[in-house]
Scaffold this motif. Sequence first.
Motif, PDB file in Angstrom:
ATOM      1  N   TYR A   1      48.201 -39.594 -12.684  1.00 23.99           N
ATOM      2  CA  TYR A   1      48.579 -40.864 -12.074  1.00 23.99           C
ATOM      3  C   TYR A   1      47.820 -42.006 -12.740  1.00 23.99           C
ATOM      4  O   TYR A   1      48.361 -43.086 -12.962  1.00 23.99           O
TER       5      TYR A   1
ATOM      6  N   LYS B   1      50.700 -36.526 -11.293  1.00 27.34           N
ATOM      7  CA  LYS B   1      52.044 -37.086 -11.154  1.00 27.34           C
ATOM      8  C   LYS B   1      53.065 -36.037 -11.583  1.00 27.34           C
ATOM      9  O   LYS B   1      52.967 -35.459 -12.663  1.00 27.34           O
TER      10      LYS B   1
ATOM     11  N   THR C   1      53.557 -37.796  -6.383  1.00 30.75           N
ATOM     12  CA  THR C   1      52.163 -37.434  -6.702  1.00 30.75           C
ATOM     13  C   THR C   1      51.676 -36.321  -5.791  1.00 30.75           C
ATOM     14  O   THR C   1      52.239 -36.080  -4.709  1.00 30.75           O
TER      15      THR C   1
END
Length: 860
Positions: free
Chosen positions: A549, A575, A581
């Motif tokens: 992420y 991610k 996520t």
Amino acid sequence: MIKADTLEFIPLPALLLDVTSRQILAVNDSFSRLLSVNRSTIVGKKLIALSQWDTQQTLDRYVTEATTQSESKYYHETVWQMADGSPKHLRLDCNITSVSPNAQVMLTFLDIDREKQLEAQLARQTKVRQQVFENSPIPKFLLSLDNKVLKANRAFCSMLGYHLEEVCQKSLPDIINPDDLPSFVLYQTKVANKQLGHFELEKRFLHKTGKEVFTLTHTSLLYDEALQTACFYVQAINTQARKEAEFERERFRSILNQAGESIIIADAQSGAIIDFNHTACRSLGYSQAELKQLSVNDVIKEDRVALRQRFDALIRNPRKAIHFQVILQRKDKSHYPAQVSVNYRSFRGHKYLTAIARDISNELNSEIKILEGEARFKSIFEETHMGIALTDARGNFVECNQALADMLGYTREEMVDLHIMDIAYPDDIQVPVENIQDFFKVRSLEKQYRKKNGDILWGRLTNSTIRDKHGRLLFGVGMIEDITARKLAEEKNIEHEALLNSINENLSEGIYRSTLDEGLIYINPAFALLFGFTRITEAYTVHPNDLYYDERQREKLLSILEKEGYFKNQEVLFKRKDGSTFWGLLNSHVTRSKTGKTFYDGTIIDISTKKESEELLMSKNVALQKINSELDRFVYSASHDLRAPLTSILGLVHIANTENPPPNLATYLEMIKQSIHKLDIFVQDIINYSKNSRLKIATKAIDIQQLVQQSFDNLQFMKGSENIDKTVKVLKTNDAIEGFYSDPTRLTIIFNNTISNAIKYHNPFAERPFVKVRAVINEEGVDIEIEDNGKGIPAENIDRIFDMFYRASEDSNGSGLGLYIVKETVEKLRGDVMLHSELNKGTTITISLPSHEAVKNEEE
């Protein structure tokens, strides 16, 4: 108006009736005789007076119908009850005449009993012919004039492997060998043109699988009611077995004639010669016709009483062939020495002796040289540590050295009574006795042998042969080096590698290997699942930065790896492919190959649920207490079960180290192997328990047949598995059911534990040990039965059989977790499990599971 006396001129029973009043005006004598009454009892009466014969009272209705029809005549069939109680079929003919003011009807009655009997007989004959056609053991079918299959009986469908509906969609070219079609059509044409009444040919039909089926076909024409050609009637008698038998006879005869030795088959009682090969004719100087007139006494120059005693001893002990040297006499009265081997066989009540005679004239002349060579061979034979055996040309042991006898656990005297196939391991390739010489062509190979006590010996076999000057095989020499220790080490390595691969593939943690230049170069299925990839190869196209992420977090972690070489328990926000996520617990370390290449290896555990469910865990304190209690018992038992095999291994290693030389090393290694195997089973149970406890239910379409077969395959090397008949059958209660949805990993745990228990505790003394798995898929889910005829469980132990670490018998060597894990897994899948068992009869486990596609819909 019809006059009454007019009826007398009518040959059939007749009645004149007034339509309006329904009064009988007149009847003729034929009608009186039909009813066996006088006219006066009928004439002048109402029509209803005939109801004692017209029991169905249909005559009045017929008259009404006839008088309301536009036609002047009306016909109908009826049944009357005669005076003797018998029924009579009559055809009623109504002739109407209208004379104002009254209308009359003349009724005539035709006896059609015979016609009805013929119709019934014809119907019965047609039904019988149909049944004969359908149930005939001879394959039969009907062909249209353009060679379409119109109909076939069960025998024909069975012969070709088709259902009736499938056969009736075929034409002749679809089911007959293309090479046989032209001649069949040619004879069809001759029959159709009346040149032949029928024909009979040998034809090859094609089975549904494509295999040829030999038949003897008889074909004729069938005609319709107008005597027009309707179709061809074909009978196809299956001659496949006869053709195969002819082929086998020809093959046997070819082998017999190609043999270099004289082969003679004789009657065991009289000694009359029944059959022989070309070599026997050439060696003895007789023609085939002459040799068939002789007995074995005519060609063997030995005392007949002694020869009879040899043969009688063979008949009493037919499993062991007799071997001896004898003098054979040719047709010209000359003699030659021969080595003879005689076997006894009994077939369909007939008893035969098969003698194989080899001319040993040249061998006897060089006997001194052979003895000198044998002395040198004996020196090597006795002193080497390798096992050496001498066999005859048919594979029977002639001699072996002490080293081979010790390897296999026999005495040297016992070895010479054996054939090389007697020490062959059953799972190895067996060499047919008639092709035994092909075995000696193999120069070197590694194979398994069976010791006297049943244990396995791995050996490296080196073959050589001793032949005469003509190249004919006299003896085979085999040298065996014991490589059991090396093979056991290789098997352990393979097992360990398989275990690591299994753990890697089945772990729920994502595992990866990457480099800075190439990115991801390996991931396991769990890694792909974590990041939402449908295929593992799809993940290899993604740069590792795209999985974070925040890319800066990856740079920070790389920095730690460069300095420390590893890190542990780093919480990272990852991610997925779809942009969503999840939180993962990341562990990684640096690995460098011998060439200096740097790899980054790591594991990722999804901890999103953990982070989201902390409050939920607090509310489930009661469940946690239960888990803690089970965990306490689990830790206690696990520490004992894990340490016990390790202690055994350490003790065995200590014993092995103190003995010099270690004569029982192989035994200690086997005991170590058993302890490791026991530990491995316990670890696998822990893994299964762990998977069931922490993994979410992964709903997928389930192929039960495939999952059960995989379990059978995985467990095929368990002790005794090869002797057990294992079957699986999957049914649906409704064809409209699309399938069954559940967690394949948990179903695999269920099948592995239940089936392994059935194999482990099978009854080796049962006539036919079996394990049967039957699954019935219904609209709600599936009902599964795992049935065996093993040792069973005592009734007093059944109530606790699903408890953790409970063992039902003292000889149980399992962890006691298997059925506990099954129960926990079934309950995880919201199902039920029951067990029924009878001691020494077997056990049946019944499992009911809901389809998790349906469960998911209910929750939504």
